[in-house]
Design a protein around this motif. Structure first.
Motif, short mmCIF file in Angstrom:
data_model
loop_
_atom_site.label_atom_id
_atom_site.label_comp_id
_atom_site.label_asym_id
_atom_site.label_seq_id
_atom_site.Cartn_x
_atom_site.Cartn_y
_atom_site.Cartn_z
N THR A 56 0.84 -1.20 0.00
CA THR A 56 0.00 0.00 0.00
C THR A 56 0.87 1.25 0.00
OG1 THR A 56 -1.82 -1.07 1.12
CG2 THR A 56 -1.69 1.29 1.34
N LYS A 204 -6.10 6.72 0.58
CA LYS A 204 -7.32 5.95 0.82
C LYS A 204 -7.76 5.21 -0.43
CE LYS A 204 -9.27 9.56 2.92
NZ LYS A 204 -10.46 10.28 3.34
N ASP A 205 -7.52 5.81 -1.59
CA ASP A 205 -7.94 5.14 -2.82
C ASP A 205 -7.11 3.91 -3.13
OD1 ASP A 205 -9.99 6.79 -3.31
OD2 ASP A 205 -8.98 8.04 -4.79
N CYS A 239 -8.13 -0.76 9.31
CA CYS A 239 -8.45 0.65 9.56
C CYS A 239 -7.32 1.32 10.32
CB CYS A 239 -9.73 0.76 10.36
SG CYS A 239 -11.20 0.43 9.40
N PHE A 242 -4.33 2.06 8.17
CA PHE A 242 -4.56 3.24 7.33
C PHE A 242 -4.47 4.51 8.16
CE2 PHE A 242 -6.35 0.41 4.08
CZ PHE A 242 -5.72 0.94 2.98
N ALA A 246 -2.07 7.68 7.65
CA ALA A 246 -2.58 9.06 7.58
C ALA A 246 -1.84 9.94 8.57
CB ALA A 246 -4.08 9.08 7.85
N ARG B 110 -12.62 9.98 8.49
CA ARG B 110 -11.96 10.66 7.37
C ARG B 110 -10.58 10.09 7.09
NH1 ARG B 110 -12.54 16.62 6.39
NH2 ARG B 110 -10.60 16.70 7.53
N THR B 112 -9.72 6.75 7.23
CA THR B 112 -9.66 5.39 6.68
C THR B 112 -10.50 5.32 5.42
OG1 THR B 112 -11.50 4.77 8.08
CG2 THR B 112 -9.31 4.29 8.91
N PRO B 113 -10.15 4.41 4.51
CA PRO B 113 -10.91 4.31 3.26
C PRO B 113 -12.34 3.85 3.53
CG PRO B 113 -8.85 3.11 3.12
CD PRO B 113 -9.02 3.47 4.53
N THR B 116 -12.80 0.08 3.49
CA THR B 116 -12.42 -0.64 4.71
C THR B 116 -13.52 -0.55 5.75
OG1 THR B 116 -10.26 0.27 4.21
CG2 THR B 116 -10.44 -0.99 6.19
N ASN B 155 -20.09 7.67 7.49
CA ASN B 155 -18.95 8.30 6.82
C ASN B 155 -19.28 9.72 6.41
OD1 ASN B 155 -17.49 8.91 4.10
ND2 ASN B 155 -16.23 7.43 5.18
#
Lengths: 267, 276
Positions: A56, A204-205, A239, A242, A246, B110, B112-113, B116, B155
């Motif tokens: 990723t 995120k994409d 999560c 990610f 971030a 905001r 995390t995708p 997911t 979300n």
């Protein structure tokens, strides 16, 4: 040549194992007991997920320069006086900002495959052609990123007064030099917050490429969830990873912003 | 005093400015040429693999998929708007605990995708099946459509809360002070003075959020909801015909462009009084 490539890739992978934040010698997952779900090695899923983390991160990092450079030239084209150039780039941004990222990814992945197949058929090769998922993801995400990036850079370009270009002319600088020495440093300062947002969106994409089969965080945790039946834990971990990415990037971006504003001319 | 009896002969037209053939002109022509070639290629591709049979068979599915996408997005946007009110309040309050909770909520959703989060709800909540069955919510969380709605609502609430907060905080302090000077109660001042000005600021981000949701909703196809993307994938998996994706692309583009132009129109209409 082959040997040099092999040596290079082995050095890179050696570095990756040493510096691996999850499963390396100083990795986070090493703190867990050896038979836990997340331990590194055959028993746990730690090493698989660490690999996904690496994929990723590297996908996002590899896409960034492609998207930035493409977006920069599109922004230049959008403020050109040439009508055809503006029209062509406006079509580009309208299409790629309007399509869902997932659909762009599918269109590029399957479309490239069909194109490559036809091309190879033209050369007389009739076997199956497969496009590398990493490359397809890079192209799709890079194209979307560049479309958004061009808008951010365009508004940053508009924020730079004409006098700056004229000052460059007055100093007798070549156009390329004006751009590099006068415009770009200011452009970076103005565009950095917008680019930071775009980087977060890009990060995120990257989760979408798991759908075409690239073993990124989401895919690896998904496999682990299916096998171990601990879906909630593994997807929470995804999560969390990610979120870590971030947080790291917001640290980097605030450092960059501080650096680009260090002249104090900002406001 | 003198005057002329005859008309002056017309001056010749100034020489036409020479439009030099610049590099950017060349690049522009090439880029337009590429677009033209691409559209001709796509057109030929569609003509080549065109069949009325497919249109009759899969066309209605695409329309129903479009309906699913639009319902999903509109319901989640409305519910998210309602949910965003307490979150925006939490983000602006001085209460340390409330603001920490609201900040954590917004940061999680905001940071995390969306996909997911969707997987976490759709696959992850299955781990709590006994509890959910006890409460009687299992029938809801078993349904992929409801899971998607639930995730999207949570979300978009996070994003909308940030939009709302930013807009309210962008109203200058002087407006608060002016309404206090007029003796307006805080509630009235908020509703009649602050909020209308904040809403104008928030209009554009709200439009962007709706567009983002329409685009983001494509991922529900992965958890077996047959929205526009899901129908596209189904049709593609049955026919192996690439033009299915092109149809979907056209439909998405039309949706987004209509919304974008509508939003520009609304914005121009609502900000008439600010134009000079």
């Amino acid at each position: 040549m082959q040997a040099a490539f092999a040596a290079l890739s082995s050095i890179v992978s050696w570095f990756a194992t040493i510096l691996d934040p999850l499963c390396g010698p100083i990795g986070l997952f090493q703190l867990l007991p050896a038979d836990s779900l997340l331990s590194c090695g055959d028993a746990g899923w730690g090493d698989e997920i660490a690999y996904g983390f690496l994929i990723t991160a590297s996908l996002a990092i590899c896409t960034l320069p492609v998207g930035l450079i493409l977006g920069f030239f599109i922004a230049l084209a959008k403020q050109s006086e040439e009508k055809s150039l503006r029209l062509a780039t406006n079509i580009y941004t309208t299409i790629f900002r309007g399509l869902p990222e997932l659909l762009t990814l599918f269109i590029i992945y399957y479309g490239l495959q069909i194109l490559a197949q036809r091309l190879m058929a033209g050369f007389g090769y009739e076997g199956p052609v497969e496009i590398n998922t990493f490359v397809a993801g890079m192209v799709a995400l890079g194209v979307v990123f560049s479309a958004y990036c061009s808008e951010v850079l365009l508004s940053a370009f508009k924020a730079i007064p004409r006098g700056q270009y004229e000052a460059g002319d007055a100093l007798g600088l070549h156009r390329g030099k004006t751009m590099r020495l006068i415009i770009l440093p200011q452009l970076v300062r103005i565009a950095l917050p917008g680019l930071g947002n775009l980087w977060m969106i890009l990060l995120k994409d990257t989760a979408l490429v798991s759908i075409i089969g690239l073993p990124d965080i989401l895919r690896q945790t998904g496999i682990a969830a299916r096998v171990t039946k601990h879906a909630f834990e593994f997807f929470s971990l995804a999560c969390l990873l990610f979120l870590v990415l971030a947080m790291l990037s917001s640290l980097v971006f605030s450092a960059l912003e501080r650096r680009s504003n260090r002249s104090g001319v900002g406001r | 005093m003198s005057h002329r009896d005859t008309m002056l002969p017309a001056l010749p037209a100034p020489p036409e400015a020479v439009r030099r053939y610049t590099l950017s002109r060349f690049v522009g022509s090439v880029a337009l040429g590429i677009w033209l070639a691409a559209s001709v290629g796509i057109f030929l591709f569609i003509v080549d693999s065109w069949s009325v049979e497919k249109l009759v068979k899969y066309g209605p599915n695409f329309i129903s998929g479009l309906g699913v996408t639009l319902t999903l997005v509109s319901i989640s946007i409305v519910l998210g708007a309602i949910l965003s009110l307490p979150i925006a309040y939490g983000r602006m309050t001085k209460n340390k605990w409330l603001s920490a909770i609201a900040y954590g909520y917004v940061y999680f959703f905001r940071g995390t995708p969306l996909i997911t989060q969707l997987f976490l709800v759709y696959y992850g909540f299955g781990s709590f099946r006994p509890y959910l069955e006890q409460v009687g919510l299992w029938t809801l969380f078993r349904d992929a459509w409801f899971c998607a709605l639930f995730t999207f609502t949570l979300n978009t609430a996070a994003y909308q809360a940030e939009i709302l907060r930013g807009a309210i905080q962008s109203v200058p302090r002087g407006q608060h002070e002016a309404s206090a000077a007029l003796g307006l109660p805080t509630r009235i001042a908020f509703l009649k003075v602050i909020l209308p000005q904040a809403m104008i600021v928030a209009l554009r981000p709200y439009g962007n959020e709706i567009i983002l949701m329409i685009k983001g909703s494509a991922i529900v196809a992965i958890v077996t909801v047959f929205d526009l993307m899901g129908e596209t994938r189904r049709a593609f998996s049955r026919t192996y015909d690439f033009q299915m994706y092109l149809w979907a692309a056209v439909l998405y583009l039309i949706m987004v462009e209509i919304l974008r132009n509508l939003w520009t129109w609304i914005e121009n209409r609502l900000t008439r009084h600010l134009k000079r």
